[in-house]
Write a protein that holds these residues in place. Structure first.
Motif, PDB file in Angstrom:
ATOM      1  N   TRP A   8       0.785  -1.131   0.152  1.00  0.00           N
ATOM      2  CA  TRP A   8      -0.136  -0.012  -0.003  1.00  0.00           C
ATOM      3  C   TRP A   8       0.863   1.316   0.009  1.00  0.00           C
ATOM      4  O   TRP A   8       2.224   1.223   0.069  1.00  0.00           O
ATOM      5  N   GLU A 145     -11.685  -2.196   3.294  1.00  0.00           N
ATOM      6  CA  GLU A 145     -12.552  -2.765   4.100  1.00  0.00           C
ATOM      7  C   GLU A 145     -12.130  -2.170   5.724  1.00  0.00           C
ATOM      8  O   GLU A 145     -12.783  -2.362   6.238  1.00  0.00           O
ATOM      9  N   HIS A 165      -5.147   1.508   3.239  1.00  0.00           N
ATOM     10  CA  HIS A 165      -5.492   0.301   3.784  1.00  0.00           C
ATOM     11  C   HIS A 165      -5.043   0.142   5.180  1.00  0.00           C
ATOM     12  O   HIS A 165      -4.512   0.890   5.804  1.00  0.00           O
ATOM     13  N   THR A 185      -1.103  -6.410  11.451  1.00  0.00           N
ATOM     14  CA  THR A 185      -2.574  -5.891  10.890  1.00  0.00           C
ATOM     15  C   THR A 185      -3.238  -5.867  12.289  1.00  0.00           C
ATOM     16  O   THR A 185      -3.167  -6.474  13.118  1.00  0.00           O
ATOM     17  N   GLY A 187      -6.500  -6.672  11.021  1.00  0.00           N
ATOM     18  CA  GLY A 187      -7.277  -7.758  10.414  1.00  0.00           C
ATOM     19  C   GLY A 187      -8.401  -6.924   9.837  1.00  0.00           C
ATOM     20  O   GLY A 187      -8.648  -5.721   9.908  1.00  0.00           O
ATOM     21  N   MET A 188      -9.307  -7.657   9.126  1.00  0.00           N
ATOM     22  CA  MET A 188     -10.372  -7.178   8.485  1.00  0.00           C
ATOM     23  C   MET A 188     -11.341  -6.460   9.658  1.00  0.00           C
ATOM     24  O   MET A 188     -11.548  -7.059  10.596  1.00  0.00           O
ATOM     25  N   ARG A 195     -11.657 -13.838  15.272  1.00  0.00           N
ATOM     26  CA  ARG A 195     -11.238 -14.157  14.150  1.00  0.00           C
ATOM     27  C   ARG A 195      -9.621 -13.888  13.608  1.00  0.00           C
ATOM     28  O   ARG A 195      -9.233 -12.987  14.249  1.00  0.00           O
ATOM     29  N   GLY A 197      -6.836 -13.763  10.531  1.00  0.00           N
ATOM     30  CA  GLY A 197      -6.584 -13.771   9.081  1.00  0.00           C
ATOM     31  C   GLY A 197      -5.278 -14.376   8.518  1.00  0.00           C
ATOM     32  O   GLY A 197      -4.949 -15.260   9.315  1.00  0.00           O
ATOM     33  N   ASP A 198      -4.976 -14.064   7.440  1.00  0.00           N
ATOM     34  CA  ASP A 198      -3.765 -14.726   6.926  1.00  0.00           C
ATOM     35  C   ASP A 198      -2.538 -14.144   7.415  1.00  0.00           C
ATOM     36  O   ASP A 198      -1.496 -14.942   7.453  1.00  0.00           O
ATOM     37  N   SER A 199      -2.674 -12.671   7.857  1.00  0.00           N
ATOM     38  CA  SER A 199      -1.356 -12.154   8.176  1.00  0.00           C
ATOM     39  C   SER A 199      -0.559 -12.771   9.140  1.00  0.00           C
ATOM     40  O   SER A 199       0.875 -12.657   8.947  1.00  0.00           O
ATOM     41  N   SER A 218      -1.962  -8.981   1.071  1.00  0.00           N
ATOM     42  CA  SER A 218      -3.084  -7.937   1.545  1.00  0.00           C
ATOM     43  C   SER A 218      -4.329  -8.347   1.071  1.00  0.00           C
ATOM     44  O   SER A 218      -4.436  -8.866  -0.041  1.00  0.00           O
ATOM     45  N   GLY A 219      -5.743  -8.143   1.537  1.00  0.00           N
ATOM     46  CA  GLY A 219      -6.772  -8.396   1.275  1.00  0.00           C
ATOM     47  C   GLY A 219      -7.523  -9.243   2.181  1.00  0.00           C
ATOM     48  O   GLY A 219      -7.203  -9.529   3.144  1.00  0.00           O
ATOM     49  N   VAL A 220      -8.548 -10.014   1.531  1.00  0.00           N
ATOM     50  CA  VAL A 220      -9.456 -11.137   2.246  1.00  0.00           C
ATOM     51  C   VAL A 220      -8.406 -12.228   2.832  1.00  0.00           C
ATOM     52  O   VAL A 220      -8.320 -13.174   1.865  1.00  0.00           O
TER      53      VAL A 220
HETATM   54  C1  SD4 Z   1      -6.722  -9.938   6.979  1.00  0.00           C
HETATM   55  N1  SD4 Z   1      -5.244  -9.650   5.125  1.00  0.00           N
HETATM   56  O1  SD4 Z   1      -6.955  -9.863   8.077  1.00  0.00           O
HETATM   57  C2  SD4 Z   1      -5.845  -9.192   6.312  1.00  0.00           C
HETATM   58  C3  SD4 Z   1      -6.640  -7.906   6.016  1.00  0.00           C
HETATM   59  C4  SD4 Z   1      -5.980  -6.763   4.947  1.00  0.00           C
HETATM   60  O2  SD4 Z   1      -5.809  -4.862   4.166  1.00  0.00           O
HETATM   61  O3  SD4 Z   1      -4.997  -7.263   4.358  1.00  0.00           O
HETATM   62  N2  SD4 Z   1      -6.428  -5.877   4.660  1.00  0.00           N
HETATM   63  O4  SD4 Z   1      -7.596 -10.769   6.461  1.00  0.00           O
END
Ligand code: SD4
Length: 308
Positions: A8, A145, A165, A185, A187-188, A195, A197-199, A218-220
């Motif tokens: 980002w 998000e 982001h 992060t 997270g979302m 929950r 995430g992937d981070s 980054s992302g979902v």
């Molecule tokens: C997640 N990958 O917690 C993270 C969210 C994210 O920019 O990357 N947002 O799923």
């Protein structure tokens, strides 16, 4: 080389903390930790305790760190600790484990000199969370998000005016050719309490191998975890693909699984090869990454290629 790359536009700020260390021949590991700490301390980077909470109004943080030799440490579901990336590094260096979560991670942080922060939401986060509660509609918004807790002093926006982001992923090569990476992060935004995430999942949000390169995402996060995203990127590079081709292959696997979802979600990968080539690929437009090296000592933002 050396070089540091972060996800980002706000990655420029994280890179700014890493670059003096890399330019002074410091280690990539120290440099990426410094990048993570800078992001966690800077509200406009939208990670850390000022970022958006889960649906219960609690900020829970995920982070990880890895060097190119396979040393790893992570924390997940961590509350009220300012620098999760440094806790992740302590997990790596001071424990026989690779991932501490929740209360245990917090206790470990406190036992190792960190302070318990108040847990109070930032004013922006509280306002947005209350707004979200009115409808309680959980649908991650592409590229935004986790809209940042922004003050008027924050100049970083995407060209279309949408804000920066939340997740900061940083990968770097030191002057000695060794690699490291970190992700930090909140997270979302408005995720379910608990929950993860992937981070903080090594091989999903981050993977580093001195023989090949480094990748972050980054992302979902759920979609990234399903395909072991960054591990996939590194293994594609090991087989001879460029960083961009490898990121694109990982995106293809996400899209193949559920093409109907593709239009609604964003995932982006960025990678560097051990020779310093950089590439990225995302599902949607709008994924960017920041590069700082001798050519761009103040950092330069690049727009990732994308499927759409
Ligand atoms: C997640 N990958 O917690 C993270 C969210 C994210 O920019 O990357 N947002 O799923």
């Amino acid at each position: 080389m050396p070089v540091v790359v972060s996800t980002w536009d706000s990655g420029v700020r994280a890179n700014a903390a890493a670059w003096p260390m890399l330019a002074g021949k410091g280690s990539a590991l120290d440099a990426v930790e410094a990048a993570g700490r800078a992001a966690e301390a800077e509200p406009s980077c939208c990670v850390g305790l000022d970022a958006f909470p889960d649906r219960d109004g609690i900020v829970t943080l995920d982070a990880c760190i890895m060097n190119g030799n396979g040393d790893i440490g992570s924390v997940s579901y961590l509350e009220r600790i300012k620098h999760p990336v440094s806790v992740a590094r302590m997990v790596m260096e001071k424990t026989p484990h690779v991932l501490l979560s929740g209360k245990g991670a917090q206790e470990f942080a406190l036992a190792n000199g960190m302070q318990l922060e108040s847990g109070k939401l930032s004013a922006d986060a509280e306002r947005e969370w209350k707004k979200w509660l009115e409808r309680s509609n959980y649908k991650p918004e592409i590229n935004i998000e986790n809209r940042p807790a922004r003050g008027p002093a924050v100049p970083y926006f995407f060209p279309d005016g949408s804000p920066n982001h939340d997740t900061m992923g940083t990968i770097a090569i030191g002057a000695d050719g060794k690699l490291a990476g970190m992700v930090t992060t909140s997270g979302m935004a408005f995720k379910m309490h608990g929950r993860v995430g992937d981070s903080p999942i090594i091989g999903a949000g981050l993977f580093v191998d001195n023989e090949v390169g480094a990748a972050t995402s980054s992302g979902v996060g759920e979609e990234v975890i399903r395909i072991c995203g960054t591990h996939t990127v590194i293994e594609q590079m090991r087989m001879g693909r460029s960083p961009e081709q490898a990121c694109s292959e990982a995106i293809r696997r996400i899209l193949k699984r559920d093409p109907t979802k593709a239009k609604e979600i964003q995932v982006g990968f960025v990678a560097i090869s051990r020779r310093g080539e950089i590439g990225a690929f995302a599902i949607q437009k709008g994924f960017s990454y920041s590069v700082t090296n001798t050519d761009h000592p103040n950092g330069k933002v690049f727009e990732s290629k994308s499927y759409f």
